[in-house]
Write a protein that holds these residues in place. Sequence first.
Motif, PDB file in Angstrom:
ATOM      1  N   TYR B  96       0.835  -1.195   0.000  1.00 14.92           N
ATOM      2  CA  TYR B  96       0.000   0.000   0.000  1.00 14.92           C
ATOM      3  C   TYR B  96       0.877   1.254   0.000  1.00 14.92           C
ATOM      4  N   TYR B 108      -1.675   8.631   8.538  1.00 12.64           N
ATOM      5  CA  TYR B 108      -1.928   8.285   7.145  1.00 12.64           C
ATOM      6  C   TYR B 108      -3.424   8.424   6.908  1.00 12.64           C
ATOM      7  N   TRP B 111      -5.334   6.208   1.706  1.00 16.97           N
ATOM      8  CA  TRP B 111      -4.608   5.018   1.314  1.00 16.97           C
ATOM      9  C   TRP B 111      -4.992   4.610  -0.101  1.00 16.97           C
ATOM     10  N   GLY B 112      -4.034   3.980  -0.800  1.00 13.90           N
ATOM     11  CA  GLY B 112      -4.373   3.332  -2.043  1.00 13.90           C
ATOM     12  C   GLY B 112      -5.081   2.017  -1.769  1.00 13.90           C
ATOM     13  N   GLN B 113      -5.539   1.396  -2.828  1.00 14.33           N
ATOM     14  CA  GLN B 113      -6.247   0.118  -2.697  1.00 14.33           C
ATOM     15  C   GLN B 113      -5.289  -1.033  -2.446  1.00 14.33           C
TER      16      GLN B 113
END
Lengths: 109, 121
Positions: B96, B108, B111-113
């Motif tokens: 990630y 954070y 977040w990306g997938q």
Amino acid sequence: SYELTQPPSVSVSPGQTARITCSGDALPKQYAYWYQQKSGQAPGLVIYEDTKRPSGIPERFSGSSSGTTATLTITGAQVEDEADYYCYSTDSSGHHSGVFGGGTKLTVL
Amino acid sequence: QITLKESGPTLVKPTQNLTLTCTFSWFSLTTIGLGVAWIRQPPGKALEWLALIYWDDDKRYSPSLKRRLTITKATSENLVVLTVTNMDPADTGTYYCARFNGDYEGFYDYWGQGTLVTVSS
């Protein structure tokens, strides 16, 4: 290297209070952050700087910290709160690197 | 809407190097207080923090993996690249990238997938 220690699992019935602890030697000096990860999803922030709740996070989620232990409390846990929870902090050595705890599986049933 | 997306190979052979790219939108790494980190998760296991690059190009690495990691950014292109050398089957997992918000300490918030990388011959 620096480590954060969490219980592997916590189980409560719906409506009960769930408490998840995170222990680390640097926690008296460093903030703790808590992330929720539901099955198949990326993690999401639920508590930052020990006690603060991001917008959109239900009030039943709260955080506290005392000495070397930070605690995530879910007051009146719901079935939809079932997830893995990770604490996160920064080591206080010269590395200033991040570290996640080992994660706690919360079961609500 | 702030988004991050990881891209790179899904399968690498042992001893090969892995290069992953995080492409993001609706924020800039010229903004003070922002950064991008890489975090990975082996199948069925816990999150592991890998590296973080700050807006000012300061970099932080996991002490246990520092010798194998390199994080860089291309500010004008809104991307961050992570290179992991000498890949091993133990490096298999979902990688990630996430936006860091803070200074010395921070969180954070996006977040990306995630992208699954398998290390196998």
